[in-house]
Write a protein that holds these residues in place. Structure first.
Motif, short mmCIF file in Angstrom:
data_model
loop_
_atom_site.label_atom_id
_atom_site.label_comp_id
_atom_site.label_asym_id
_atom_site.label_seq_id
_atom_site.Cartn_x
_atom_site.Cartn_y
_atom_site.Cartn_z
N THR A 117 0.82 -1.21 0.00
CA THR A 117 0.00 0.00 0.00
C THR A 117 0.85 1.25 0.00
O THR A 117 0.56 2.22 -0.72
N ALA A 118 1.92 1.25 0.80
CA ALA A 118 2.80 2.42 0.85
C ALA A 118 3.46 2.68 -0.50
O ALA A 118 3.56 3.83 -0.94
N VAL A 119 3.89 1.62 -1.16
CA VAL A 119 4.52 1.79 -2.47
C VAL A 119 3.51 2.31 -3.48
O VAL A 119 3.79 3.23 -4.27
N PHE A 120 2.30 1.75 -3.47
CA PHE A 120 1.28 2.20 -4.41
C PHE A 120 0.93 3.67 -4.19
O PHE A 120 0.77 4.44 -5.15
N ILE A 194 9.60 -1.54 -7.64
CA ILE A 194 8.20 -1.14 -7.68
C ILE A 194 7.40 -2.10 -8.56
O ILE A 194 6.29 -2.53 -8.21
N VAL A 195 7.95 -2.44 -9.72
CA VAL A 195 7.27 -3.32 -10.66
C VAL A 195 7.00 -4.67 -10.04
O VAL A 195 5.94 -5.28 -10.26
N LEU A 199 0.78 -6.00 -8.46
CA LEU A 199 0.19 -5.71 -9.77
C LEU A 199 -0.39 -4.30 -9.81
O LEU A 199 -0.31 -3.62 -10.84
N ALA A 200 -0.95 -3.84 -8.69
CA ALA A 200 -1.51 -2.48 -8.66
C ALA A 200 -0.43 -1.44 -8.91
O ALA A 200 -0.62 -0.50 -9.69
N ALA A 206 2.92 1.89 -15.10
CA ALA A 206 2.77 1.88 -16.55
C ALA A 206 1.89 3.04 -17.02
O ALA A 206 2.17 3.67 -18.04
N PHE A 207 0.83 3.31 -16.27
CA PHE A 207 -0.06 4.42 -16.63
C PHE A 207 0.69 5.75 -16.58
O PHE A 207 0.59 6.57 -17.51
#
Length: 330
Positions: A117-120, A194-195, A199-200, A206-207
């Protein structure tokens, strides 16, 4: 630990608050002045409209001689970089404060780098940061709506460099970059982590790579900043400074991989030279978009390729053989 975190955040946010106020106040007044005839106009004789200049000619703006100055260009760049960090802290801080109680600094660092969650949230924070950067650039370029945005930036094609040349240059730069990074090698970068995190995060990265990063980076570096530098110190130094700044900002993401840093440097120099050669910003954006877009597609499809989905080796042996041939280049 919580108080230290808040103190660190306070010292980051206060200087940027003053910076944002300065940005709004330093937008330069336009350079264009409308000359008026010194001789009086007789009302008894009709005006000769054939001698009048077209309005488009009077209001035309040279992107290499923009109506903003060097302070506005520099502050726009500083603001774009500061926003990425400040907004990132603002977005992730509420979540982090509920999970880092009792952790030492090293554990906090690992939490921020590994917690899904923190990374996202850190990646997602780039979206509001980019929107705020867009507003700052719009304010500088248009003087809060008093000038046309796209024309003032030079957002058009060059007669010498259209879409297909731009797309071809992007593919060529990507192939050169893949070869250089493969030849030199290096450790996994922050982007690699990160990749692989979730998946999120992969989809969000990518976006950003394809949707907002090329536009915002070209707008700031080869739009607002380059134009101001070209006007003030000339083309050569403008190319050098913009190329160095663009590469230097990305070093923080790829600091442990010399090959990738070299690739970013090649891309930076190429994009800035293209801006100098064409005098236009649109070709630079297309090159950047295609360059990032291809990599974004690879990021999206990688989980479904043979090396990460072993069952495909039985279902699609031809695809597997092709992938094992191409993958070493990537």
């Amino acid at each position: 630990m919580v108080s230290a975190f808040l103190l660190h955040f306070t010292f980051l946010i206060l200087p940027f608050h003053r910076l944002s106020l300065t940005l709004v106040c330093i937008v330069n007044t336009p350079n264009e002045t409308t000359s008026r005839s010194q001789s009086p106009i007789s009302t008894s004789e009709p005006l000769d409209h054939s001698q009048a200049q077209p309005l488009a000619h009077v209001t035309a703006v040279d992107p290499n001689n923009p109506p903003w100055g060097l302070p506005s260009g520099i502050l726009t760049w500083v603001g774009s970089v500061a926003l990425l960090y400040v907004v990132g802290i603002v977005v992730v801080l509420p979540y982090a404060l509920t999970h880092i109680k009792g952790l030492d600094p090293e554990q906090v660092k690992q939490f921020l780098l590994t917690d899904k969650t923190a990374v996202f949230l850190q990646i997602f924070s780039a979206i509001p940061a980019h929107l705020l950067t867009l507003f700052i650039a719009w304010a500088v370029v248009t003087r809060f709506g008093k000038r046309p945005f796209w024309k003032t930036l030079g957002w058009s094609w060059s007669e010498r460099f259209g879409f297909w040349k731009s797309a071809g240059l992007a593919v060529g730069l990507l192939l050169v970059g893949l070869g250089v990074s493969k030849l030199i090698g290096g450790e996994p970068t922050l982007i690699d982590q990160i990749v692989e995190n979730s998946l999120a995060s992969r989809y969000m990265l990518a976006f950003l790579a394809a949707a907002s990063a090329p536009f915002i980076e070209e707008l700031v570096y080869r739009g607002v900043l380059y134009s101001a530098l070209h006007k003030t110190i000339g083309m050569v130094w403008a190319v050098v400074i913009v190329s160095v700044l663009f590469a230097a900002v990305h070093v923080l993401e790829y600091y442990n991989n010399v090959g990738v840093i070299l690739v970013i440097s090649i891309l930076s120099v190429s994009l800035t030279l293209l801006r100098a050669y064409t005098g236009k910003l649109l070709p630079c954006y297309i090159v950047h978009l295609v360059f990032n877009g291809i990599q974004a597609i690879l990021i999206l499809i990688e989980p479904y390729l043979p090396h990460t989905a072993p069952d495909l080796e039985q279902k699609a042996p031809a695809l597997t053989m092709l992938w094992h041939t191409v993958r070493p280049l990537l």
